[in-house]
Write a protein that holds these residues in place. Structure first.
Motif, PDB file in Angstrom:
ATOM      1  N   SER A 121     -19.519  -8.456 -20.796  1.00  0.00           N
ATOM      2  CA  SER A 121     -19.659  -7.137 -21.420  1.00  0.00           C
ATOM      3  C   SER A 121     -19.865  -7.202 -22.930  1.00  0.00           C
ATOM      4  O   SER A 121     -19.831  -6.169 -23.603  1.00  0.00           O
ATOM      5  CB  SER A 121     -18.396  -6.313 -21.129  1.00  0.00           C
ATOM      6  OG  SER A 121     -18.230  -6.179 -19.742  1.00  0.00           O
ATOM      7  N   GLY A 122     -20.052  -8.416 -23.455  1.00  0.00           N
ATOM      8  CA  GLY A 122     -20.208  -8.542 -24.906  1.00  0.00           C
ATOM      9  C   GLY A 122     -18.959  -9.112 -25.570  1.00  0.00           C
ATOM     10  O   GLY A 122     -18.735  -8.920 -26.774  1.00  0.00           O
ATOM     11  N   ARG A 140     -19.330  -2.453 -20.457  1.00  0.00           N
ATOM     12  CA  ARG A 140     -20.799  -2.527 -20.308  1.00  0.00           C
ATOM     13  C   ARG A 140     -21.173  -1.940 -18.961  1.00  0.00           C
ATOM     14  O   ARG A 140     -20.412  -2.093 -17.987  1.00  0.00           O
ATOM     15  CB  ARG A 140     -21.248  -3.992 -20.379  1.00  0.00           C
ATOM     16  CG  ARG A 140     -22.757  -4.168 -20.404  1.00  0.00           C
ATOM     17  CD  ARG A 140     -23.162  -5.626 -20.473  1.00  0.00           C
ATOM     18  NE  ARG A 140     -24.569  -5.769 -20.818  1.00  0.00           N
ATOM     19  CZ  ARG A 140     -25.219  -6.921 -20.874  1.00  0.00           C
ATOM     20  NH1 ARG A 140     -24.587  -8.063 -20.610  1.00  0.00           N
ATOM     21  NH2 ARG A 140     -26.496  -6.960 -21.190  1.00  0.00           N
ATOM     22  N   PHE A 199     -26.249 -19.296 -22.419  1.00  0.00           N
ATOM     23  CA  PHE A 199     -25.119 -18.362 -22.364  1.00  0.00           C
ATOM     24  C   PHE A 199     -25.477 -17.058 -23.077  1.00  0.00           C
ATOM     25  O   PHE A 199     -25.275 -15.967 -22.542  1.00  0.00           O
ATOM     26  CB  PHE A 199     -23.895 -19.023 -23.011  1.00  0.00           C
ATOM     27  CG  PHE A 199     -22.641 -18.232 -22.850  1.00  0.00           C
ATOM     28  CD1 PHE A 199     -21.883 -18.336 -21.697  1.00  0.00           C
ATOM     29  CD2 PHE A 199     -22.213 -17.362 -23.840  1.00  0.00           C
ATOM     30  CE1 PHE A 199     -20.724 -17.597 -21.530  1.00  0.00           C
ATOM     31  CE2 PHE A 199     -21.049 -16.619 -23.693  1.00  0.00           C
ATOM     32  CZ  PHE A 199     -20.309 -16.738 -22.536  1.00  0.00           C
ATOM     33  N   ARG A 234     -28.101 -14.969 -23.508  1.00  0.00           N
ATOM     34  CA  ARG A 234     -29.267 -15.036 -22.626  1.00  0.00           C
ATOM     35  C   ARG A 234     -30.388 -14.096 -23.055  1.00  0.00           C
ATOM     36  O   ARG A 234     -31.434 -14.509 -23.529  1.00  0.00           O
ATOM     37  CB  ARG A 234     -28.809 -14.704 -21.192  1.00  0.00           C
ATOM     38  CG  ARG A 234     -29.848 -14.903 -20.111  1.00  0.00           C
ATOM     39  CD  ARG A 234     -29.301 -14.449 -18.768  1.00  0.00           C
ATOM     40  NE  ARG A 234     -29.016 -13.027 -18.732  1.00  0.00           N
ATOM     41  CZ  ARG A 234     -29.869 -12.083 -18.335  1.00  0.00           C
ATOM     42  NH1 ARG A 234     -31.067 -12.435 -17.901  1.00  0.00           N
ATOM     43  NH2 ARG A 234     -29.540 -10.801 -18.346  1.00  0.00           N
ATOM     44  N   GLY A 278     -29.515 -10.279 -23.872  1.00  0.00           N
ATOM     45  CA  GLY A 278     -28.903  -9.274 -24.754  1.00  0.00           C
ATOM     46  C   GLY A 278     -29.605  -7.933 -24.737  1.00  0.00           C
ATOM     47  O   GLY A 278     -29.738  -7.280 -25.774  1.00  0.00           O
TER      48      GLY A 278
HETATM   49  P1  A3P Z   1     -27.063 -11.035 -20.992  1.00  0.00           P
HETATM   50  O1  A3P Z   1     -26.731 -12.034 -19.951  1.00  0.00           O
HETATM   51  O2  A3P Z   1     -27.437  -9.685 -20.411  1.00  0.00           O
HETATM   52  O3  A3P Z   1     -28.060 -11.505 -21.986  1.00  0.00           O
HETATM   53  P2  A3P Z   1     -19.823 -12.158 -22.603  1.00  0.00           P
HETATM   54  O4  A3P Z   1     -19.709 -12.695 -23.971  1.00  0.00           O
HETATM   55  O5  A3P Z   1     -18.847 -11.077 -22.288  1.00  0.00           O
HETATM   56  O6  A3P Z   1     -19.857 -13.261 -21.598  1.00  0.00           O
HETATM   57  O7  A3P Z   1     -21.208 -11.384 -22.510  1.00  0.00           O
HETATM   58  C1  A3P Z   1     -22.424 -12.094 -22.503  1.00  0.00           C
HETATM   59  C2  A3P Z   1     -23.556 -11.097 -22.608  1.00  0.00           C
HETATM   60  O8  A3P Z   1     -23.590 -10.578 -23.955  1.00  0.00           O
HETATM   61  C3  A3P Z   1     -24.893 -11.773 -22.373  1.00  0.00           C
HETATM   62  O9  A3P Z   1     -25.724 -10.738 -21.834  1.00  0.00           O
HETATM   63  C4  A3P Z   1     -25.282 -12.160 -23.788  1.00  0.00           C
HETATM   64  O10 A3P Z   1     -26.641 -12.427 -23.956  1.00  0.00           O
HETATM   65  C5  A3P Z   1     -24.844 -10.889 -24.537  1.00  0.00           C
HETATM   66  N1  A3P Z   1     -24.670 -11.160 -25.977  1.00  0.00           N
HETATM   67  C6  A3P Z   1     -24.023 -12.180 -26.559  1.00  0.00           C
HETATM   68  N2  A3P Z   1     -24.099 -12.086 -27.890  1.00  0.00           N
HETATM   69  C7  A3P Z   1     -24.810 -10.984 -28.162  1.00  0.00           C
HETATM   70  C8  A3P Z   1     -25.239 -10.352 -29.383  1.00  0.00           C
HETATM   71  N3  A3P Z   1     -24.960 -10.875 -30.553  1.00  0.00           N
HETATM   72  N4  A3P Z   1     -25.952  -9.202 -29.270  1.00  0.00           N
HETATM   73  C9  A3P Z   1     -26.236  -8.671 -28.057  1.00  0.00           C
HETATM   74  N5  A3P Z   1     -25.876  -9.222 -26.882  1.00  0.00           N
HETATM   75  C10 A3P Z   1     -25.169 -10.370 -26.938  1.00  0.00           C
END
Ligand code: A3P
Length: 285
Positions: free
Chosen positions: A43-44, A114, A241, A243, A245
């Protein structure tokens, strides 16, 4: 095909998480100075961890060579003893539901929600990529969806998590944000976190250089550059990881029937709660 997990005391613990660390994490006594970053997986969390870390360290980004999950440790993965060894104030990550999260009335809780559609897709790629743990490298999104919709994934059902926290959305010591609002206005999200942490943090971001630094170094683009700071153990032929965003990536993964099933579950589970209006649901076709 299903990804595996460890069933520990009715909890779906990710493979590789020591059960004794989970137990000691749950037994951790929250402190007045603690700030917990709470999310359902994908969820970020990492983005928020880095924002908080940079706020604390006056706008310095996490140096290459350090790992965010040791700096802002994941409580139920690393255990309560490690967290207790950290100086105060402590910043702690957790994916626990409200009732399992260690509580102190003066501790602070930043919750990031999210939308479940994008969460499902993100968790699918996450699970595929940790081949050492899940043996799901060949799993399809259809395989994964069947597990997500029934809550048979790490940390359990998405809605159990969201609903446990939504009832505390307006608590004084809870800051409730959404990933989508952070994407829409990252500066406002950083400011709201600083205000929530207190006047020392507000003073920091009154320095424009610090605020700009945090914005820049917590952007998707910058965080994508050195991924070893956020996660390890992913082979290079798997999606990284950090990915994509994006908001709405689910549209290129879900079938109409899957979207209907998840939208229906969303409606049922969030009925009569504030969660019902957090996001616009896709049209049910
Ligand atoms: P996606 O897989 O949709 O790209 P968590 O940290 O809770 O594991 O969440 C990971 C998700 O947050 C991934 O989503 C990742 O790409 C996204 N994410 C990580 N850093 C980010 C950033 N700085 N801005 C926007 N999304 C980000």
């Amino acid at each position: 095909m299903k990804p595996n997990y460890t069933l520990h005391k009715d909890f779906r613990l990710p493979m590789g998480f020591p059960p004794e660390a989970f137990d000691s994490g749950l037994a951790y006594q929250a402190q007045a100075e603690d700030t917990f970053i709470v999310t359902y997986p994908k969820s970020g969390t990492t983005w928020t961890q880095h924002i908080i870390w940079m706020l604390h360290y006056d706008g310095q980004p996490l140096p290459v060579g350090k790992n965010i999950n040791l700096e802002v440790p994941h409580l139920e993965e690393i255990g309560g003893e490690f967290v207790n060894s950290l100086p105060k104030p402590r910043f702690i990550k957790t994916h626990l539901t409200y009732n399992l999260t260690p509580y102190h009335p003066q501790a602070k809780y930043i919750y990031v929600a999210r939308n479940p559609f994008d969460c499902a897709v993100s968790l699918y790629y996450h699970t595929k990529g940790f081949i050492k743990h899940y043996d799901f490298a060949e799993g399809t999104f259809d395989d994964f969806f069947e597990c997500f919709i029934t809550g048979e994934v790490d940390f359990g059902d998405y809605f159990d998590h969201l609903i446990s926290w939504i009832h505390h959305k307006n608590d004084e010591n809870v800051l409730f944000l959404t990933y989508e609002s952070m994407k829409n206005n990252p500066k406002a999200a950083i400011v709201s976190m600083a205000k929530f942490l207190g006047s020392n943090y507000v003073r920091k971001i009154e320095n424009m250089q610090i605020l700009e630094n945090i914005l820049e170094h917590t952007s998707f683009k910058r965080m994508s550059l050195d991924q070893s700071r956020w996660s390890s153990e992913r082979p290079s032929d798997m999606t990284p990881f950090i990915r994509k965003g994006e908001v709405g990536d689910w549209k290129s993964h879900f079938s109409v029937s899957q979207a209907q099933q998840l939208a229906q579950k969303f409606k049922t589970m969030t009925k009569n709660t504030e969660a019902a209006t957090l996001w616009e649901l896709p049209e049910l076709i």
